[in-house]
Write a protein that holds these residues in place. Structure first.
Motif, PDB file in Angstrom:
ATOM      1  N   VAL A  32       1.479  24.241   5.335  1.00  0.00           N
ATOM      2  CA  VAL A  32       1.884  25.547   4.788  1.00  0.00           C
ATOM      3  C   VAL A  32       0.640  26.323   4.341  1.00  0.00           C
ATOM      4  N   GLY A  33       0.600  27.609   4.673  1.00  0.00           N
ATOM      5  CA  GLY A  33      -0.486  28.476   4.218  1.00  0.00           C
ATOM      6  C   GLY A  33      -1.854  27.918   4.575  1.00  0.00           C
ATOM      7  N   LYS A  34      -2.801  28.100   3.647  1.00  0.00           N
ATOM      8  CA  LYS A  34      -4.160  27.600   3.912  1.00  0.00           C
ATOM      9  C   LYS A  34      -4.589  26.676   2.777  1.00  0.00           C
ATOM     10  N   PRO A  35      -4.357  25.354   2.911  1.00  0.00           N
ATOM     11  CA  PRO A  35      -4.749  24.433   1.836  1.00  0.00           C
ATOM     12  C   PRO A  35      -6.259  24.453   1.605  1.00  0.00           C
ATOM     13  N   LEU A  36      -6.639  24.268   0.345  1.00  0.00           N
ATOM     14  CA  LEU A  36      -8.064  24.162  -0.010  1.00  0.00           C
ATOM     15  C   LEU A  36      -8.579  22.765   0.275  1.00  0.00           C
ATOM     16  N   LEU A  37      -7.668  21.806   0.141  1.00  0.00           N
ATOM     17  CA  LEU A  37      -8.041  20.409   0.347  1.00  0.00           C
ATOM     18  C   LEU A  37      -6.785  19.650   0.738  1.00  0.00           C
ATOM     19  N   ASP A  38      -6.920  18.764   1.703  1.00  0.00           N
ATOM     20  CA  ASP A  38      -5.768  17.982   2.153  1.00  0.00           C
ATOM     21  C   ASP A  38      -6.299  16.619   2.551  1.00  0.00           C
ATOM     22  N   THR A  79       0.842  -1.205   0.000  1.00  0.00           N
ATOM     23  CA  THR A  79       0.000   0.000   0.000  1.00  0.00           C
ATOM     24  C   THR A  79       0.875   1.253   0.000  1.00  0.00           C
ATOM     25  N   LEU A  80       0.247   2.362  -0.379  1.00  0.00           N
ATOM     26  CA  LEU A  80       0.906   3.663  -0.279  1.00  0.00           C
ATOM     27  C   LEU A  80      -0.036   4.592   0.477  1.00  0.00           C
ATOM     28  N   TYR A  81       0.534   5.493   1.247  1.00  0.00           N
ATOM     29  CA  TYR A  81      -0.268   6.519   1.904  1.00  0.00           C
ATOM     30  C   TYR A  81      -0.312   7.678   0.917  1.00  0.00           C
ATOM     31  N   ALA A  82      -1.442   7.854   0.273  1.00  0.00           N
ATOM     32  CA  ALA A  82      -1.450   8.732  -0.911  1.00  0.00           C
ATOM     33  C   ALA A  82      -2.665   9.638  -0.956  1.00  0.00           C
ATOM     34  N   GLY A  83      -2.489  10.727  -1.682  1.00  0.00           N
ATOM     35  CA  GLY A  83      -3.579  11.689  -1.882  1.00  0.00           C
ATOM     36  C   GLY A  83      -2.996  13.089  -1.994  1.00  0.00           C
ATOM     37  N   PRO A  84      -3.820  14.049  -2.400  1.00  0.00           N
ATOM     38  CA  PRO A  84      -3.272  15.378  -2.679  1.00  0.00           C
ATOM     39  C   PRO A  84      -3.434  16.391  -1.539  1.00  0.00           C
ATOM     40  N   THR A  85      -2.619  17.436  -1.604  1.00  0.00           N
ATOM     41  CA  THR A  85      -2.887  18.685  -0.882  1.00  0.00           C
ATOM     42  C   THR A  85      -2.955  19.771  -1.960  1.00  0.00           C
ATOM     43  N   PHE A  86      -4.045  20.543  -1.978  1.00  0.00           N
ATOM     44  CA  PHE A  86      -4.197  21.626  -2.964  1.00  0.00           C
ATOM     45  C   PHE A  86      -4.217  22.978  -2.262  1.00  0.00           C
ATOM     46  N   TRP A  87      -3.583  23.968  -2.903  1.00  0.00           N
ATOM     47  CA  TRP A  87      -3.604  25.348  -2.402  1.00  0.00           C
ATOM     48  C   TRP A  87      -4.100  26.286  -3.511  1.00  0.00           C
ATOM     49  N   PRO A  88      -4.666  27.431  -3.131  1.00  0.00           N
ATOM     50  CA  PRO A  88      -5.037  28.424  -4.152  1.00  0.00           C
ATOM     51  C   PRO A  88      -3.785  28.922  -4.865  1.00  0.00           C
ATOM     52  N   LEU A  89      -3.929  29.310  -6.133  1.00  0.00           N
ATOM     53  CA  LEU A  89      -2.768  29.754  -6.913  1.00  0.00           C
ATOM     54  C   LEU A  89      -2.048  30.933  -6.271  1.00  0.00           C
ATOM     55  N   GLU A  90      -2.799  31.751  -5.534  1.00  0.00           N
ATOM     56  CA  GLU A  90      -2.165  32.923  -4.918  1.00  0.00           C
ATOM     57  C   GLU A  90      -1.050  32.504  -3.957  1.00  0.00           C
ATOM     58  N   GLN A  91      -1.112  31.257  -3.470  1.00  0.00           N
ATOM     59  CA  GLN A  91      -0.083  30.817  -2.505  1.00  0.00           C
ATOM     60  C   GLN A  91       1.088  30.080  -3.174  1.00  0.00           C
ATOM     61  N   THR A  92       1.106  30.081  -4.533  1.00  0.00           N
ATOM     62  CA  THR A  92       2.125  29.292  -5.248  1.00  0.00           C
ATOM     63  C   THR A  92       3.547  29.582  -4.785  1.00  0.00           C
ATOM     64  N   THR A  93       3.897  30.861  -4.707  1.00  0.00           N
ATOM     65  CA  THR A  93       5.293  31.203  -4.412  1.00  0.00           C
ATOM     66  C   THR A  93       5.720  30.620  -3.068  1.00  0.00           C
ATOM     67  N   GLU A  94       4.872  30.778  -2.064  1.00  0.00           N
ATOM     68  CA  GLU A  94       5.205  30.261  -0.729  1.00  0.00           C
ATOM     69  C   GLU A  94       5.263  28.723  -0.750  1.00  0.00           C
ATOM     70  N   VAL A  95       4.256  28.115  -1.385  1.00  0.00           N
ATOM     71  CA  VAL A  95       4.175  26.643  -1.385  1.00  0.00           C
ATOM     72  C   VAL A  95       5.379  26.036  -2.100  1.00  0.00           C
ATOM     73  N   MET A  96       5.698  26.604  -3.260  1.00  0.00           N
ATOM     74  CA  MET A  96       6.805  26.047  -4.041  1.00  0.00           C
ATOM     75  C   MET A  96       8.145  26.216  -3.317  1.00  0.00           C
TER      76      MET A  96
END
Ligand code: FAD
Length: 461
Positions: free
Chosen positions: A287-293, A208-225
């Motif tokens: 990091v920041g405020k994820p939209l979905l995690d 098995t893998l522990y898998a799935g996404p974390t999404f952030w709004p595009l405005e947070q790209t610089t910080e997230v990256m």
């Protein structure tokens, strides 16, 4: 092609010959990328090694342009050609698992989903890619980057041997002790050296893998990256997560409020206990405020096929790529700009970490030379509508041109279009000359040249 010669070839085969005008020609000539519209003169659908030998002999004797087709997924359409002969391995599929030795023997035309299906009941997995519909042949011979790269290395780092039909029609087994030069070249040098009819891999006890996404709004790209850049390279090797720009697909898997929203994100896939993976990824997920995690423990074959429905065969596909050693603040700024301009729902940019176990192999230990790169970057323009081919292509090229100066110079051969010799040489760097010498030994007339071509010494075309 002379009818009598074709009849002779037909009588030597257990598989079938497909020609223009046959009912099965249209579906048989198509490859994964809908942008590729090539019309081979002859498709030889091989069922065994003897068929492959007959097809290679026929191609060589008649001096035909020859393509080898594994899974047909190559973005540049290198599994087919115009006018010439396609050696189609798509019906050569067997997978045999040796549970005790933890090795897996895979026929040259299998897809990764078929390998996952065969290994999973034994609690084993071979490091492959991020989708299950890709061919074992092309992905392996180019390197093989996927969810298990940081933990277990590239696919080629786990290749133990390969059976190869050479350009002269002879068959050899290449491994560390036999035809070691060929074995070295096969691990990253693509389909240049012959038709691989069987691969033997090392497998790992990963169920098995522990898998799935974390999404952030595009405005947070610089910080997230910027956080991702430092986080992933310091994370335990059991942690894998690729960075992406994407549009959230309108499927029940995601809340309706997020459907079709452009975001940046990390797609996680970690080995080891779920609680440890959750803890290890927490600093990045906070990091920041994820939209979905959302992550969960999932069977590995399910993780490897999560993207399959989103990317069915036949869509328009144009991609460009580079290896990346360092991700500067300036480069991040440019990514943020282009990522916000995704031209279609399926278009995306992925940054795959290729450190960890893949870094423990030296840059001249295999033909895959970029062992000092930390990421493989791929910018992918995709759309179902051929009318949008121009838009996705120009977005992709513009993004690539802008980021290329920040790259390590060359690209992963499996993420390239048909981009010319300079780019091929840049991908192999110091390993190119050695590859050209091995090519001269095993395929001096360059019979196998429908690929990211390594030219035999002295051959110009
Ligand atoms: C949707 C999608 C997802 C992808 N995901 C990943 C990923 O996660 N990781 C990754 O590393 N790559 C990935 N790729 C890239 C992929 O590795 C390449 O496109 C690869 O060339 C596909 O292999 P194939 O056998 O399907 O392709 P084909 O088009 O059949 O062949 C591609 C090349 O490989 C050669 N080849 C294929 N099989 C053999 C063989 N048995 N013997 C000798 N030569 C052979 C062919 O001659 C040709 O030059 C992806 C591609 C797509 C389209």
């Amino acid at each position: 092609m002379a009818a009598m010669q074709i009849e002779q070839l037909r009588s030597a085969l257990r598989g079938v010959i497909i020609q223009p005008g046959d009912d099965s020609y249209e579906p048989a000539r198509r490859v994964y990328n809908g942008m590729i519209d090539k019309r081979p003169g002859l498709i030889v659908r091989c069922v065994d090694v003897a068929d492959v030998i007959a097809a290679v002999d026929y191609a060589r004797t008649n001096n035909l342009l020859t393509a080898i087709r594994g899974g047909g997924h190559n973005g540049g359409g290198l599994g087919t050609c115009d006018d010439g002969l396609v050696i189609d391995l798509s019906t050569m599929k067997g997978v045999r698992v040796d549970q005790a030795k933890r090795t897996v023997r895979v026929a040259g035309g299998a897809l990764w989903g078929e390998v996952d299906h065969a290994t999973h009941p034994f609690g084993l997995a071979v490091p492959s890619g991020f989708v299950s519909s890709t061919g074992v042949g092309g992905l392996t011979l180019g390197g093989g980057i996927g969810y298990l790269t940081r933990a277990c290395g590239l696919t080629i780092d786990n290749l133990l041997s390969a059976d190869v039909v050479l350009a002269d029609g002879s068959v050899v087994t290449a491994d560390a002790d036999h035809h070691a030069d060929l074995f070295w070249a096969l691990r990253g040098g693509g389909g240049n050296f012959g038709v691989v009819t069987s691969f033997e891999f090392r497998a790992y006890p990963v169920r098995t893998l522990y898998a799935g996404p974390t999404f952030w709004p595009l405005e947070q790209t610089t910080e997230v990256m910027a956080v991702y850049r430092d986080f992933i390279l310091r994370a335990p090797e059991s942690v894998n997560g690729f960075f992406a720009f994407l549009t959230i697909p309108p499927t029940p898997m995601f809340p309706e409020s997020l459907h079709l929203r452009k975001v940046c994100g990390v797609m996680w896939a970690c080995t080891g206990p779920a609680a440890e993976a959750a803890e290890a990824t927490k600093p990045m997920r906070s990091v920041g405020k994820p939209l979905l995690d959302h992550q969960a423990e999932m069977p590995l074959p399910a993780v490897n096929s999560l993207f399959d429905p989103l990317y069915p065969a036949g869509m328009q596909w144009y991609w460009r790529a580079d290896f990346v050693r360092e991700l500067s603040d300036e480069a991040i700024g440019r990514h943020a700009q282009h990522g916000a301009a995704l031209p279609s729902m399926h278009s995306t940019m992925h940054l795959y970490a290729i450190d960890g176990a893949a870094h423990r192999v030296g840059r001249s230990d295999t033909a895959f030379s970029y062992r000092d790169a930390n990421w493989a970057e791929v910018i992918v323009g995709v759309d179902p509508d051929p009318a949008n081919a121009g838009a996705i292509t120009s977005w992709c090229k513009g993004y690539f041109d802008d980021l290329h100066p920040y790259s390590a110079g060359g690209a992963y051969v499996n993420f390239m279009m048909d981009e010319g010799q300079e780019r091929v040489q840049a991908s192999f760097r110091d390993n190119y000359d050695r590859l050209a010498a091995i090519k001269s030994k095993y395929d001096p007339a360059n019979l196998f040249r429908v690929n990211q071509n390594i030219r035999p010494k002295g051959v110009v075309t």
